[in-house]
Design an enzyme around this catalytic site. Structure first.
Site, PDB file in Angstrom:
ATOM      1  N   ASP A  59       2.164   7.819  43.550  1.00 32.44           N
ATOM      2  CA  ASP A  59       1.818   6.606  42.809  1.00 32.44           C
ATOM      3  C   ASP A  59       1.614   7.026  41.368  1.00 32.44           C
ATOM      4  O   ASP A  59       0.638   7.716  41.042  1.00 32.44           O
ATOM      5  CB  ASP A  59       0.548   5.982  43.387  1.00 32.44           C
ATOM      6  N   ASN A  86      11.634   6.744  36.859  1.00 25.48           N
ATOM      7  CA  ASN A  86      12.270   5.462  37.138  1.00 25.48           C
ATOM      8  C   ASN A  86      11.275   4.373  37.517  1.00 25.48           C
ATOM      9  O   ASN A  86      11.550   3.183  37.311  1.00 25.48           O
ATOM     10  CB  ASN A  86      13.290   5.639  38.268  1.00 25.48           C
ATOM     11  N   TYR A 162       6.799  -6.154  28.997  1.00 25.48           N
ATOM     12  CA  TYR A 162       7.767  -5.185  29.503  1.00 25.48           C
ATOM     13  C   TYR A 162       8.492  -4.504  28.350  1.00 25.48           C
ATOM     14  O   TYR A 162       8.649  -3.273  28.329  1.00 25.48           O
ATOM     15  CB  TYR A 162       8.758  -5.895  30.424  1.00 25.48           C
ATOM     16  N   LYS A 166       8.599  -0.422  27.229  1.00 27.75           N
ATOM     17  CA  LYS A 166       9.815   0.389  27.141  1.00 27.75           C
ATOM     18  C   LYS A 166      10.006   0.962  25.740  1.00 27.75           C
ATOM     19  O   LYS A 166      10.545   2.061  25.574  1.00 27.75           O
ATOM     20  CB  LYS A 166      11.027  -0.439  27.567  1.00 27.75           C
ATOM     21  N   THR A 197      17.852  -6.525  40.376  1.00 26.28           N
ATOM     22  CA  THR A 197      16.812  -5.902  41.192  1.00 26.28           C
ATOM     23  C   THR A 197      15.662  -6.888  41.346  1.00 26.28           C
ATOM     24  O   THR A 197      15.639  -7.946  40.698  1.00 26.28           O
ATOM     25  CB  THR A 197      16.275  -4.611  40.538  1.00 26.28           C
TER      26      THR A 197
END
Length: 239
Positions: A59, A86, A162, A166, A197
């Site tokens: 985790d 990832n 998000y 990144k 996804t």
């Protein structure tokens, strides 16, 4: 046989990356937060005739879990050749930065940024034992400030938390690559593109198999490969 650890590898792009690297002859450790889901992924690969895989329960938001994963991996291999950060989450919507929930922002950063940083820090000693260590940070075009400034794509405004995570991950790539610029490390950010996804409710325009190909390309760099760059498929893209 070269070794690779992929976080968040029990599904989606991570799983497809594991499959493709295993088919290339790497021994792949599938990192999964959920042990049962990880074992299901291992069984899927073995049903395809792929046996050079094993599960590592990890985790990335829990430092004790990461340390335990490292200890387990040290019992299985003397060196780690490739680390693919990832594991990631999209976060709850909406995420407009002027009014988005701070707790949502923190949660997204905890996995997408801090998770990658602390995983790398723990496994760096094993990577240093490789003759040609590679780190791939799985990023996104949404992390590119240049692209944000030059697009009017409405999707870009939906994922502010998000996107920020990144961008931070890309900064980590640059700092880490600079730290190891006089070594044999190859450290890059790679975006798989807009892939279907569960992170985007399967709205992406390409398959996980297609998205994984870019990651595999930069996970298998040779000694002449680039470092400290941001790539999509064959091309470098702006930070």
């Amino acid at each position: 046989m070269k070794t690779v650890l992929i976080t968040g590898a029990n599904k989606g792009i991570g799983f497809e990356t594991a499959k493709q690297l295993a088919q290339l002859g790497y021994f792949v450790y599938l990192g999964s937060r959920d042990k049962m889901k990880g074992l299901e992924a291992i069984n899927k690969l073995k049903d395809l005739g792929i046996s050079n895989v094993a599960l590592i329960e990890i985790d990335v938001t829990n430092i004790n879990s990461i340390k335990q994963a490292k200890q387990e991996l040290e019992t299985k291999t003397d060196a780690l050749d490739v680390l693919i950060n990832n594991a990631g989450i999209g976060g709850e919507l909406p995420q407009n930065i002027s009014a988005g929930e701070i707790e949502n922002l923190r949660k997204v950063f905890e996995t997408n940024f801090f998770g990658a940083v602390q995983t790398t820090q723990q496994f760096i000693s094993l990577l240093k034992k490789s003759n040609a260590p590679v780190i791939v940070n799985v990023s996104s075009e949404l992390g590119s400030l240049t692209i944000h400034n030059n697009t009017r794509n409405p999707n870009y405004g939906m994922y502010d938390a998000y996107s920020c995570s990144k961008t931070a991950l890309n900064a980590f790539t640059v700092m880490l690559a600079n730290e190891f610029r006089n070594t044999n490390f190859k450290i890059n950010s790679v975006t798989p593109g807009y892939t279907a996804t569960d992170l985007n409710q399967f709205k992406g325009i390409q398959t996980a198999e297609q998205g994984a190909k870019s990651i595999v390309k930069y996970a298998t760099l040779n000694n002449d490969g680039a470092t400290g760059k941001f790539f999509k498929e064959e091309a470098e893209i702006p930070w």
